[in-house]
Scaffold this motif. Structure first.
Motif, mmCIF file in Angstrom:
data_model
loop_
_atom_site.group_PDB
_atom_site.id
_atom_site.type_symbol
_atom_site.label_atom_id
_atom_site.label_comp_id
_atom_site.label_asym_id
_atom_site.label_seq_id
_atom_site.Cartn_x
_atom_site.Cartn_y
_atom_site.Cartn_z
ATOM 1 N N LYS A 199 0.855 -1.188 0.000
ATOM 2 C CA LYS A 199 0.000 0.000 0.000
ATOM 3 C C LYS A 199 0.888 1.234 0.000
ATOM 4 O O LYS A 199 1.656 1.470 0.933
ATOM 5 C CB LYS A 199 -0.901 -0.010 1.229
ATOM 6 C CG LYS A 199 -1.771 1.230 1.342
ATOM 7 C CD LYS A 199 -2.772 1.127 2.467
ATOM 8 C CE LYS A 199 -3.587 2.398 2.581
ATOM 9 N NZ LYS A 199 -4.573 2.336 3.666
ATOM 10 N N ARG B 288 -10.571 10.130 1.285
ATOM 11 C CA ARG B 288 -10.405 10.806 2.584
ATOM 12 C C ARG B 288 -11.499 11.842 2.794
ATOM 13 O O ARG B 288 -11.905 12.087 3.924
ATOM 14 C CB ARG B 288 -9.007 11.419 2.689
ATOM 15 C CG ARG B 288 -7.959 10.324 2.794
ATOM 16 C CD ARG B 288 -6.551 10.853 2.929
ATOM 17 N NE ARG B 288 -5.586 9.760 2.819
ATOM 18 C CZ ARG B 288 -4.284 9.933 2.669
ATOM 19 N NH1 ARG B 288 -3.786 11.153 2.617
ATOM 20 N NH2 ARG B 288 -3.486 8.890 2.578
ATOM 21 N N GLN C 70 2.978 4.172 5.142
ATOM 22 C CA GLN C 70 2.663 3.672 3.806
ATOM 23 C C GLN C 70 3.924 3.743 2.943
ATOM 24 O O GLN C 70 4.836 4.507 3.213
ATOM 25 C CB GLN C 70 1.525 4.500 3.198
ATOM 26 C CG GLN C 70 0.243 4.374 4.031
ATOM 27 C CD GLN C 70 -0.929 5.144 3.454
ATOM 28 O OE1 GLN C 70 -0.776 5.953 2.542
ATOM 29 N NE2 GLN C 70 -2.110 4.889 3.991
ATOM 30 N N LYS D 4 -2.103 -1.553 -3.913
ATOM 31 C CA LYS D 4 -2.948 -0.365 -3.860
ATOM 32 C C LYS D 4 -2.117 0.905 -3.878
ATOM 33 O O LYS D 4 -1.160 0.980 -3.120
ATOM 34 C CB LYS D 4 -3.756 -0.424 -2.566
ATOM 35 C CG LYS D 4 -4.620 0.775 -2.313
ATOM 36 C CD LYS D 4 -5.233 0.703 -0.964
ATOM 37 C CE LYS D 4 -5.912 2.024 -0.707
ATOM 38 N NZ LYS D 4 -6.242 2.226 0.661
ATOM 39 N N SER E 92 -10.087 5.508 -5.086
ATOM 40 C CA SER E 92 -11.024 6.616 -5.287
ATOM 41 C C SER E 92 -10.564 7.619 -6.347
ATOM 42 O O SER E 92 -11.339 8.018 -7.209
ATOM 43 C CB SER E 92 -11.270 7.321 -3.958
ATOM 44 O OG SER E 92 -10.061 7.789 -3.389
ATOM 45 N N TYR F 235 -14.929 1.079 -7.325
ATOM 46 C CA TYR F 235 -16.181 1.821 -7.188
ATOM 47 C C TYR F 235 -17.043 1.658 -8.435
ATOM 48 O O TYR F 235 -18.245 1.879 -8.390
ATOM 49 C CB TYR F 235 -15.871 3.300 -6.880
ATOM 50 C CG TYR F 235 -15.014 3.428 -5.633
ATOM 51 C CD1 TYR F 235 -15.592 3.386 -4.372
ATOM 52 C CD2 TYR F 235 -13.621 3.499 -5.714
ATOM 53 C CE1 TYR F 235 -14.804 3.445 -3.225
ATOM 54 C CE2 TYR F 235 -12.829 3.561 -4.580
ATOM 55 C CZ TYR F 235 -13.425 3.526 -3.339
ATOM 56 O OH TYR F 235 -12.644 3.560 -2.213
HETATM 57 C C1 PBG Z 1 -7.604 3.346 5.307
HETATM 58 C C2 PBG Z 1 -7.813 3.291 3.856
HETATM 59 C C3 PBG Z 1 -7.625 4.285 2.865
HETATM 60 C C4 PBG Z 1 -8.094 3.745 1.659
HETATM 61 C C5 PBG Z 1 -8.525 2.458 1.931
HETATM 62 N N1 PBG Z 1 -8.318 2.187 3.277
HETATM 63 C C6 PBG Z 1 -7.144 5.686 2.980
HETATM 64 C C7 PBG Z 1 -5.756 5.996 3.301
HETATM 65 O O1 PBG Z 1 -4.906 5.131 3.488
HETATM 66 O O2 PBG Z 1 -5.526 7.189 3.443
HETATM 67 C C8 PBG Z 1 -8.134 4.454 0.341
HETATM 68 C C9 PBG Z 1 -9.087 3.913 -0.657
HETATM 69 C C10 PBG Z 1 -9.370 4.782 -1.825
HETATM 70 O O3 PBG Z 1 -8.741 5.836 -2.054
HETATM 71 O O4 PBG Z 1 -10.268 4.407 -2.582
HETATM 72 N N2 PBG Z 1 -6.297 3.367 5.742
#
Ligand code: PBG
Length: 324
Positions: free
Chosen positions: A196, A206, A222, A249, A275, A314
């Motif tokens: 990730k 967010r 991350q 991801k 997203s 999505y």
């Molecule tokens: C939680 C999480 C996030 C996403 C999935 N789980 C946000 C982040 O790490 O800031 C993002 C998913 C997306 O952007 O569709 N940690």
């Protein structure tokens, strides 16, 4: 042998021939449909940066599960937005927390027809928006682990089918596996957010989940973008700790990482079409600059071709429209 004896176009002549030879198929049962469920709201709340997407009230979550099934999608991924946030993430593992309630609603309405997956993280529940406990401005690893274990067990108690830890704390998979096993949930699989990245593509999420960090950023936990070797190590470690599936991801700018995962590991590979990737397609389509269905199909085929067995997207919400 080469041209003119060889003619590549011979096998592209008719639609039937092209379809016959097609190696990559998009099947809605390989897609996972994210749901944002919010505590304390009565009606759907539109997420402006994700056109077509809403925050869902608990009373509508079962209907969302059924809507997924109606698209041929077999699985949903739950994210919770609690009414109250604090510095310990208490509502993340509460028996009557928003996600725990949503799991119960979905299992009651859809039973085993629907695979319910829940994201295991703290950022949506922490007032500071980070994925772990904060002390002296630092995100703590080891003290966060215990909380992640508790969250996973509380989801299992509610009847979740799969847990998906996304906090990027070291040792989170081993901790969660142990906590689940100890509580009698040795049959609950772990889908690990293994590779990730710290990414700008999470922006719209967010906004949706109100989980933007109040200070700093997520770069100390991350992954940084330039090192494929680090991704391999993360994936290897998560599998060693007991991950049943591993995730890459975001997906679109990380297709090479998906391909690496596929080439190196014998577990199902999951790609998260995040997203920002969704919002870019929606924004360009709304302007008439691209054809949404064509582009959506092309993006998801690319992820499958790279090696994704499952795709969290999505776009699953209207799979039927762009699949047909
Ligand atoms: C939680 C999480 C996030 C996403 C999935 N789980 C946000 C982040 O790490 O800031 C993002 C998913 C997306 O952007 O569709 N940690």
């Amino acid at each position: 042998m080469s041209f003119p004896t060889v003619r590549m176009r011979r096998l592209r002549r008719t639609a039937a021939m092209r379809e016959m030879l097609n190696q990559i198929h998009l099947n809605p049962s390989n897609l996972i449909y994210p749901i944002f469920v919010e505590e304390g709201i009565k009606k759907h709340v539109p997420i402006t940066s994700m056109p077509g997407y809403t925050r869902v009230p608990l009373s509508q979550v079962a209907a969302e599960g059924k809507a997924a099934l109606a698209q041929g999608v077999k699985s949903v991924l739950l994210f919770g937005i609690p009414a109250k946030k604090d510095e310990e993430g208490i509502s993340a593992y509460a028996t009557d927390g928003v996600v725990q309630k949503a799991i119960r609603e979905l299992k009651k309405a859809c039973g085993d027809e629907l695979v319910v997956i829940s994201d295991v993280c703290l950022c949506e529940y922490m007032s500071h928006g980070h994925c772990g406990i904060v002390k002296d401005g630092e995100i703590q690893n080891d003290s966060t682990l215990e909380l992640l274990g508790r969250i996973a067990v509380s989801y299992a108690e509610a009847g979740v089918d799969i847990v998906a830890p996304s906090a990027m704390m070291d040792g989170q998979i081993a901790t969660i596996r142990e906590a689940l096993d100890e509580a009698g949930y040795d049959q609950t699989p772990i889908m690990a957010y293994a590779a990730k990245y710290a990414s700008g593509f999470y922006g719209p999420f967010r906004e949706a989940a109100e989980s933007t960090p109040k200070f700093g950023n997520r770069r100390s936990y991350q992954m940084s973008q330039g090192s494929p070797q680090e991704a391999l190590r993360e994936m290897e470690l998560d599998i060693a700790e007991g991950a049943d599936m591993i995730m890459v991801k975001p997906a679109l700018a990380y297709l090479d990482i998906i391909a690496l995962a596929k080439a190196n590991f014998n577990v199902p590979i999951v790609a998260y079409n995040v997203s920002g990737e969704y919002s870019m397609v929606k924004a360009a389509a709304a302007n008439g600059w691209i054809d949404e269905k064509t582009i959506t199909r092309e993006i998801l085929i690319g992820m499958k071709r790279a090696g994704a067995d499952l795709i969290i997207t999505y776009h699953a919400k209207d799979a039927k429209s762009w699949l047909t």
